[in-house]
Design a protein around this motif. Structure first.
Motif, PDB file in Angstrom:
ATOM      1  N   GLN A 245      12.623  29.721  54.505  1.00 32.31           N
ATOM      2  CA  GLN A 245      12.925  29.762  55.932  1.00 32.31           C
ATOM      3  C   GLN A 245      11.722  29.243  56.702  1.00 32.31           C
ATOM      4  O   GLN A 245      10.590  29.667  56.456  1.00 32.31           O
TER       5      GLN A 245
ATOM      6  N   ARG B 293      23.699  26.932  49.339  1.00 34.34           N
ATOM      7  CA  ARG B 293      22.863  27.605  48.342  1.00 34.34           C
ATOM      8  C   ARG B 293      23.258  27.266  46.908  1.00 34.34           C
ATOM      9  O   ARG B 293      22.381  27.103  46.047  1.00 34.34           O
TER      10      ARG B 293
ATOM     11  N   GLU C 223      15.289  28.481  48.528  1.00 36.08           N
ATOM     12  CA  GLU C 223      15.364  28.278  49.982  1.00 36.08           C
ATOM     13  C   GLU C 223      14.123  28.869  50.645  1.00 36.08           C
ATOM     14  O   GLU C 223      13.673  29.945  50.285  1.00 36.08           O
TER      15      GLU C 223
ATOM     16  N   ILE D 151      15.913  24.123  49.815  1.00 37.63           N
ATOM     17  CA  ILE D 151      16.350  24.088  51.223  1.00 37.63           C
ATOM     18  C   ILE D 151      15.194  24.509  52.121  1.00 37.63           C
ATOM     19  O   ILE D 151      14.582  25.560  51.894  1.00 37.63           O
TER      20      ILE D 151
ATOM     21  N   SER E 274      19.851  25.763  60.495  1.00 39.52           N
ATOM     22  CA  SER E 274      20.735  26.921  60.424  1.00 39.52           C
ATOM     23  C   SER E 274      19.897  28.168  60.182  1.00 39.52           C
ATOM     24  O   SER E 274      18.836  28.088  59.565  1.00 39.52           O
TER      25      SER E 274
ATOM     26  N   ALA F 260      15.087  25.700  55.544  1.00 35.42           N
ATOM     27  CA  ALA F 260      16.023  26.119  56.596  1.00 35.42           C
ATOM     28  C   ALA F 260      15.283  26.212  57.931  1.00 35.42           C
ATOM     29  O   ALA F 260      14.464  27.104  58.145  1.00 35.42           O
TER      30      ALA F 260
ATOM     31  N   THR G  43      21.627  31.334  59.014  1.00 37.97           N
ATOM     32  CA  THR G  43      22.258  31.868  57.797  1.00 37.97           C
ATOM     33  C   THR G  43      23.584  31.180  57.452  1.00 37.97           C
ATOM     34  O   THR G  43      24.035  31.273  56.320  1.00 37.97           O
ATOM     35  N   ASN G  44      24.203  30.501  58.404  1.00 42.64           N
ATOM     36  CA  ASN G  44      25.549  29.968  58.174  1.00 42.64           C
ATOM     37  C   ASN G  44      25.628  28.910  57.072  1.00 42.64           C
ATOM     38  O   ASN G  44      26.698  28.654  56.527  1.00 42.64           O
ATOM     39  N   HIS G  45      24.509  28.282  56.730  1.00 42.61           N
ATOM     40  CA  HIS G  45      24.527  27.248  55.686  1.00 42.61           C
ATOM     41  C   HIS G  45      24.637  27.827  54.295  1.00 42.61           C
ATOM     42  O   HIS G  45      24.994  27.133  53.354  1.00 42.61           O
ATOM     43  N   ARG G  46      24.307  29.093  54.161  1.00 45.09           N
ATOM     44  CA  ARG G  46      24.105  29.635  52.809  1.00 45.09           C
ATOM     45  C   ARG G  46      25.311  29.535  51.883  1.00 45.09           C
ATOM     46  O   ARG G  46      25.166  29.051  50.759  1.00 45.09           O
TER      47      ARG G  46
END
Ligand code: ZN
Length: 489
Positions: free
Chosen positions: A458, A450, A456, A294, A441, A296, A443-446
């Motif tokens: 950032q 995940r 992941e 990911i 996103s 992010a 944090t809301n995708h985690r």
């Protein structure tokens, strides 16, 4: 006893160009009356706690308006005035008022959205008890404090105690109505802008501040809240503050507010977070051996006012020669229209994203030119099944999937943060099969994404939801303020 319960919630990102109109406060406008009671009674919002307390008091309840919109640009004047007028009119018809507010609302014509609202209510009905439940990201002003009766804010971030905060506001109001509490409230503003990712209350430095607020309440104060503030707002009052309320005792409230404020100041360096560059994040990505990984994109999520059309992270991945990239939805009505005009199976060259003018960003966003095939066209509708915002109805409008040899990208008319793999699966795209997932996103995708990914990274790309506060052209904020003025503050 007549109690009017209202909601007017908006976390305003003053750098965002995403408009905030009447229709953005609910489908067809804000809810009211029975429909609002039904929607919010027993819900996860502070309003649920307010309703429960008012019902426990046996009050006659009215809900003149319940308006909430996603974070975006300052509220349009006409929407603000219509909602504020409704609340002021309701105040004239009740014995007490309960409000579910954010605390960081800016309107196009009013910098202190909530302070102005409270002042108007207070002017219309002097002496009316007004209990407000607030988000701990509020940028609290003296005008607000001067006009509210009690004003607790959330204790947790992520916010898990919204109904409890509403209930606390209701209980404090009940004490006031019973004559047992004569609240005196003191605001202590600290000249610092905490990084939002450092605001988690289950970790330091916030845990120490929450503990201090808890101890102050345990030792007899009526209410003590640490507001970390919402930094994506260029206003004079943006920043961390402590608000303390005591029964008649101004000195006690002032002592607690300034003591906890001093503690926050002493921890200021712990509230900063070094941000790597886009290049550094791509170096880290290049070192991974197995996907999906990911990427992010922290700086462009619509839950912080993002336009969802920054394509810098996709462009950087392509420049590195990454293959098997799945990205989107990128909000770009023009690209969607071009794909529809071309038709499924057609090959076309087009520019995606980076088309909105964002004067507040020092570096403008740029579009990405791609040549690809229109793989599918569909309406982007689904209900979130993931654990964050479960049950939320998503409508992305018309969408197109465009495929190039290295990139598959969804372009859409609407916006949604990466909450659920359904944002790809409804188009027949399985994220688990790709090497790279570019998601917008913080944090809301985690919880939902995940489990599909091996790693992941950032990425601090450009965008109006950036954590890099130096990226913006600041004009209104008071100076000096930390961390901009490290030496002077
Ligand atoms: Zn918040």
């Amino acid at each position: 006893m007549k109690i009017a319960i209202g909601m007017f919630k908006h976390e305003t990102n003053t750098f965002s160009p995403v408009r905030t109109a009447w229709e953005d406060f609910g489908p067809g406008g804000p809810l009211r009356g029975e429909a609002a009671l039904k929607a919010f009674r027993g819900s996860g919002y502070a309003m649920a706690g307010l309703i429960a307390e008012a019902e426990a008091m046996g009050a006659e309840i009215t809900v003149p308006i319940a308006a909430r919109a996603l974070p975006s640009a300052p509220v349009e004047e006409s929407a603000y005035e219509r909602i504020a007028d409704t609340l002021v009119a309701a105040a004239r018809e009740c014995d007490a008022m309960m409000l579910d507010l954010h605390g960081a609302m800016v309107a196009a014509h009013v910098e202190d959205g909530e302070g102005e609202l409270l002042a108007r209510i207070r002017q219309a009905v002097p002496g009316l008890p007004i209990a407000c439940a607030l988000d701990s990201h509020g940028n609290i002003t003296q005008r607000f404090v001067d006009n509210a009766t009690v004003m607790p804010g959330y204790r947790t971030y992520p916010h898990l105690d919204m109904p409890e905060t509403g209930a606390k506001a209701g209980r404090l109001l009940r004490e006031v109505l019973a004559g047992r509490l004569e609240p005196v409230t003191v605001l202590h503003q600290v000249p610092m802008l905490p990084n939002m990712l450092r605001g988690a209350t289950d970790a330091e430095p916030m845990a120490s501040l929450i503990r201090a607020a808890d101890e102050a309440e345990a030792s007899g104060l009526s209410c003590v809240t640490v507001f970390t503030g919402f930094p994506l707002a260029d206003t004079a009052d943006t920043g961390l503050s402590v608000v303390a309320t005591a029964h008649r005792d101004r000195a006690a409230a002032a002592e607690a507010a300034s003591r906890i404020g001093a503690l926050a100041w002493s921890l200021r360096e712990d509230f900063t977070m070094p941000l790597g560059t886009l290049d550094e994040a791509m170096d880290e990505a290049a070192a991974t051996t197995e996907g999906p990984v990911i990427l992010a994109d922290l700086s462009d999520n619509c839950h912080s006012g993002g336009t969802m059309d920054s394509v810098a992270v996709i462009a950087a991945a392509l420049e590195r020669g990454f293959e098997g990239i799945l990205a989107g939805p990128i909000c770009d009505r023009e690209a969607v229209a071009q794909a529809i005009a071309a038709g499924i199976g057609a090959t076309l060259t087009l520019e995606i994203g980076g088309k909105q003018a964002i004067p507040a960003l020092k570096q403008p966003l740029r579009p990405l030119r791609i040549q690809g095939t229109v793989r599918s066209l569909a309406m982007g509708r689904f209900t979130v099944e993931g654990p964050v915002f479960t049950g939320m109805q998503v409508d992305l409008g018309r969408c197109a999937v465009i495929e190039t040899p290295k990139l598959t990208v969804v372009v859409s008319e609407g916006r949604v943060e990466a909450l659920d793999p359904l944002q790809f699966r409804i188009f027949g795209l399985e994220p688990a099969r790709y090497r790279w997932l570019v998601l917008k996103s913080k944090t809301n995708h985690r919880p939902a994404f995940r489990p599909l990914a091996k790693a992941e990274i950032q990425v601090n790309g450009p965008g109006v939801a950036s954590l890099d506060l130096e990226a913006f052209d600041w004009r209104r904020i008071r100076r000096p303020i930390f961390p901009f003025d490290r030496r002077n503050t």
